[in-house]
Design a protein around this motif. Structure first.
Motif, mmCIF file in Angstrom:
data_model
loop_
_atom_site.group_PDB
_atom_site.id
_atom_site.type_symbol
_atom_site.label_atom_id
_atom_site.label_comp_id
_atom_site.label_asym_id
_atom_site.label_seq_id
_atom_site.Cartn_x
_atom_site.Cartn_y
_atom_site.Cartn_z
ATOM 1 N N GLY A 256 11.126 -3.317 -3.361
ATOM 2 C CA GLY A 256 11.160 -3.188 -4.815
ATOM 3 C C GLY A 256 9.768 -3.314 -5.405
ATOM 4 N N TRP A 257 9.712 -3.651 -6.679
ATOM 5 C CA TRP A 257 8.421 -3.810 -7.360
ATOM 6 C C TRP A 257 7.855 -5.196 -7.070
ATOM 7 C CZ3 TRP A 257 5.791 0.108 -9.239
ATOM 8 C CH2 TRP A 257 6.476 1.270 -9.606
ATOM 9 N N VAL A 258 6.658 -5.233 -6.528
ATOM 10 C CA VAL A 258 6.012 -6.476 -6.113
ATOM 11 C C VAL A 258 4.794 -6.734 -6.986
ATOM 12 C CG1 VAL A 258 4.906 -7.700 -4.209
ATOM 13 C CG2 VAL A 258 6.783 -6.104 -3.744
ATOM 14 N N ARG A 259 4.686 -7.961 -7.481
ATOM 15 C CA ARG A 259 3.543 -8.341 -8.319
ATOM 16 C C ARG A 259 2.499 -9.091 -7.489
ATOM 17 N NH1 ARG A 259 6.320 -10.435 -14.013
ATOM 18 N NH2 ARG A 259 7.204 -8.394 -14.587
ATOM 19 N N PRO A 260 1.281 -9.139 -7.955
ATOM 20 C CA PRO A 260 0.242 -9.897 -7.236
ATOM 21 C C PRO A 260 0.678 -11.342 -7.027
ATOM 22 C CG PRO A 260 -0.784 -8.533 -8.929
ATOM 23 C CD PRO A 260 0.715 -8.430 -9.137
ATOM 24 N N GLY A 261 0.468 -11.838 -5.810
ATOM 25 C CA GLY A 261 0.815 -13.215 -5.489
ATOM 26 C C GLY A 261 2.214 -13.396 -4.950
ATOM 27 N N GLN A 262 3.031 -12.338 -4.955
ATOM 28 C CA GLN A 262 4.416 -12.475 -4.506
ATOM 29 C C GLN A 262 4.566 -12.274 -3.003
ATOM 30 O OE1 GLN A 262 6.453 -9.770 -7.317
ATOM 31 N NE2 GLN A 262 7.544 -11.579 -8.021
ATOM 32 N N THR A 263 3.548 -11.826 -2.329
ATOM 33 C CA THR A 263 3.603 -11.682 -0.881
ATOM 34 C C THR A 263 2.491 -12.512 -0.249
ATOM 35 O OG1 THR A 263 2.170 -9.716 -0.905
ATOM 36 C CG2 THR A 263 4.545 -9.342 -1.053
ATOM 37 N N VAL A 264 2.606 -12.751 1.051
ATOM 38 C CA VAL A 264 1.585 -13.538 1.736
ATOM 39 C C VAL A 264 0.261 -12.772 1.719
ATOM 40 C CG1 VAL A 264 3.201 -14.786 3.182
ATOM 41 C CG2 VAL A 264 2.341 -12.579 3.957
ATOM 42 N N PRO A 265 -0.868 -13.487 1.785
ATOM 43 C CA PRO A 265 -2.182 -12.862 1.574
ATOM 44 C C PRO A 265 -2.463 -11.648 2.462
ATOM 45 C CG PRO A 265 -2.395 -15.238 1.508
ATOM 46 C CD PRO A 265 -0.982 -14.956 1.898
ATOM 47 N N ALA A 266 -2.156 -11.719 3.748
ATOM 48 C CA ALA A 266 -2.460 -10.599 4.649
ATOM 49 C C ALA A 266 -1.697 -9.352 4.239
ATOM 50 C CB ALA A 266 -2.115 -10.979 6.091
ATOM 51 N N PHE A 267 -0.440 -9.526 3.853
ATOM 52 C CA PHE A 267 0.382 -8.397 3.422
ATOM 53 C C PHE A 267 -0.155 -7.817 2.118
ATOM 54 C CE2 PHE A 267 3.857 -6.171 1.505
ATOM 55 C CZ PHE A 267 4.631 -5.676 2.548
ATOM 56 N N GLU A 268 -0.457 -8.708 1.160
ATOM 57 C CA GLU A 268 -0.926 -8.236 -0.145
ATOM 58 C C GLU A 268 -2.251 -7.487 -0.030
ATOM 59 O OE1 GLU A 268 -2.361 -10.288 -4.304
ATOM 60 O OE2 GLU A 268 -0.410 -10.854 -3.463
ATOM 61 N N GLU A 269 -3.148 -7.991 0.789
ATOM 62 C CA GLU A 269 -4.448 -7.334 0.950
ATOM 63 C C GLU A 269 -4.287 -5.938 1.546
ATOM 64 O OE1 GLU A 269 -8.720 -8.032 3.291
ATOM 65 O OE2 GLU A 269 -7.191 -9.606 3.243
ATOM 66 N N ALA A 270 -3.453 -5.822 2.565
ATOM 67 C CA ALA A 270 -3.231 -4.514 3.191
ATOM 68 C C ALA A 270 -2.554 -3.562 2.216
ATOM 69 C CB ALA A 270 -2.383 -4.676 4.449
ATOM 70 N N MET A 271 -1.573 -4.054 1.476
ATOM 71 C CA MET A 271 -0.858 -3.225 0.513
ATOM 72 C C MET A 271 -1.782 -2.736 -0.594
ATOM 73 S SD MET A 271 2.633 -4.216 -1.574
ATOM 74 C CE MET A 271 1.831 -5.599 -2.419
ATOM 75 N N ARG A 272 -2.676 -3.613 -1.043
ATOM 76 C CA ARG A 272 -3.606 -3.267 -2.115
ATOM 77 C C ARG A 272 -4.556 -2.147 -1.701
ATOM 78 N NH1 ARG A 272 -5.450 -8.106 -3.049
ATOM 79 N NH2 ARG A 272 -7.241 -7.908 -1.655
ATOM 80 N N ASP A 273 -4.905 -2.084 -0.407
ATOM 81 C CA ASP A 273 -5.860 -1.086 0.072
ATOM 82 C C ASP A 273 -5.225 0.265 0.369
ATOM 83 O OD1 ASP A 273 -7.856 -2.953 -0.131
ATOM 84 O OD2 ASP A 273 -7.808 -3.530 1.990
ATOM 85 N N LEU A 274 -3.903 0.349 0.330
ATOM 86 C CA LEU A 274 -3.224 1.609 0.650
ATOM 87 C C LEU A 274 -3.156 2.527 -0.559
ATOM 88 C CD1 LEU A 274 -0.154 0.320 2.725
ATOM 89 C CD2 LEU A 274 -2.159 1.534 3.622
ATOM 90 N N SER A 275 -3.236 3.815 -0.314
ATOM 91 C CA SER A 275 -2.957 4.810 -1.336
ATOM 92 C C SER A 275 -1.446 5.028 -1.401
ATOM 93 C CB SER A 275 -3.649 6.134 -1.011
ATOM 94 O OG SER A 275 -5.045 5.955 -0.865
ATOM 95 N N VAL A 276 -0.988 5.625 -2.482
ATOM 96 C CA VAL A 276 0.435 5.924 -2.608
ATOM 97 C C VAL A 276 0.838 6.890 -1.495
ATOM 98 C CG1 VAL A 276 2.199 6.996 -4.071
ATOM 99 C CG2 VAL A 276 0.473 5.500 -5.085
ATOM 100 N N ASN A 277 1.968 6.603 -0.853
ATOM 101 C CA ASN A 277 2.534 7.382 0.260
ATOM 102 C C ASN A 277 1.761 7.214 1.569
ATOM 103 O OD1 ASN A 277 4.586 8.439 -1.400
ATOM 104 N ND2 ASN A 277 3.235 10.105 -2.074
ATOM 105 N N GLN A 278 0.796 6.308 1.606
ATOM 106 C CA GLN A 278 0.059 6.054 2.848
ATOM 107 C C GLN A 278 0.772 4.972 3.653
ATOM 108 O OE1 GLN A 278 -3.970 4.721 2.270
ATOM 109 N NE2 GLN A 278 -4.440 4.686 4.458
#
Length: 341
Positions: A256-278
């Motif tokens: 679903g829709w995830v806000r900053p801080g809602q996932t563990v740091p390693a997951f959030e960092e990787a997710m932040r660096d991805l482009s849409v559909n990547q």
């Protein structure tokens, strides 16, 4: 009723939501709820039983360990996986059982109980997560050589352990107003808009480390998942087949829709660096290896009050997840444990 996977394999994680997702309100999913069902023993086998571990004032019997070993071997065989040596697997499985016994004893000492209404609700939820009515679930349990009564008792034990974890970890983790303000200031500095935050709609496949799947095996399985997705396989189908995060796997891996801080740091960092559909490379977190896809991003307008509460809960959940492992190590070191393998 025939199922795509053996029942035991599909009942290894029963948390209502993703391990990663923020749990708002009183119910903190600090650890995935698991079910370990036990077969009845013959009178002859019971007569030959022996103690394999003493845990404080309790014991773990050879028959109990053998039952758990049989479950794991059956599950691995059905999935085509590899097991470590028998002696190594026994020690790993017994250590998990020791940790369970310590937490059950703590629940008893604290006079914690699970009422039948709450237990019935959880068992019904398990049945529904397997696409069954309660009667169909009972039939499937019996077809796997168990009884619904034994499964109910195991669910009760797991719920008690979760209660202990929630109480203990809640007392060890705090979030100050300064923590919340610091996080909000960082977000404002990035967005320049006080009441807007960026949300990401993402999905993932989790490959967890287990007693029968070590670090290298988990990573290799995650790489296999990524390869299939890169070749055009349907993400939802792959998630349902491979993911160990049952809360999202049943929904095709959707978080679903995830806000900053809602996932563990390693997951959030990787997710932040991805482009849409990547699709990401395998990402290691405390839960195992994730293969992540970002589906969409948006800027969401939130009130200051709700934003602060969301941030407070997100910080708390992340710290609680990190504290859980430390707490478990502490209670293990304080317990009297005599291994007799």
């Amino acid at each position: 009723m025939k199922m795509k996977k053996p029942l035991l394999g599909r009942m290894t994680q029963l948390s209502a939501g993703s391990l990663l997702a923020l749990c708002i309100g009183a119910g903190l999913a600090l650890a995935p709820l698991t079910v370990q069902a036990q077969n009845f023993q013959s009178s002859q086998r019971q007569a030959l039983d022996s103690v394999v571990a003493v845990v404080n004032n309790g014991v773990i019997m050879r028959s109990e360990l053998n039952d758990r070993m049989a479950q794991i071997e059956q599950q691995v065989q059905s999935q085509g996986g590899n097991l470590p040596s028998r002696s190594q697997l026994e020690r790993q499985v017994l250590e998990r059982m020791v940790m369970e016994e310590i937490q059950i004893q703590m629940a008893k000492d604290a006079s914690l109980t699970i009422d039948d209404t709450e237990l019935n609700r959880q068992v019904r939820s398990i049945a529904e997560s397997n696409g069954m009515t309660l009667d169909e679930f009972a039939d499937a349990v019996e077809a796997d050589g168990m009884t619904l009564a034994s499964v109910r008792e195991d669910v009760r034990r797991e719920m008690l352990m979760r209660q202990v974890q929630q109480r203990q970890i809640s007392n060890r983790v705090s979030v100050s107003d300064r923590d919340v303000e610091r996080f909000l200031n960082q977000q404002q500095g990035q967005s320049g808009e006080q009441n807007f935050i960026e949300e990401t709609r993402a999905r993932h496949v989790l490959i967890a480390l287990t007693p029968n799947r070590d670090e290298n095996q988990a990573r290799a399985r995650a790489e296999e998942v990524r390869e299939r997705l890169s070749q055009g396989a349907d993400f939802a189908s792959v998630a349902r087949e491979y993911s160990d995060d049952s809360g999202s796997a049943l929904n095709g891996g959707e978080l679903g829709w995830v806000r900053p801080g809602q996932t563990v740091p390693a997951f959030e960092e990787a997710m932040r660096d991805l482009s849409v559909n990547q699709i990401s490379q395998p990402v290691r977190s405390q839960f195992g290896y994730h293969v992540i896809e970002v589906e969409e991003r948006r800027r969401q307008n939130v009130t200051q009050e709700s934003q602060r509460e969301q941030v407070r809960q997100a910080i708390f959940q992340r710290r609680a997840n990190e504290e859980l492992e430390t707490w478990q190590q502490e209670i293990r070191s304080k317990a009297f444990v005599d291994i007799r393998l």
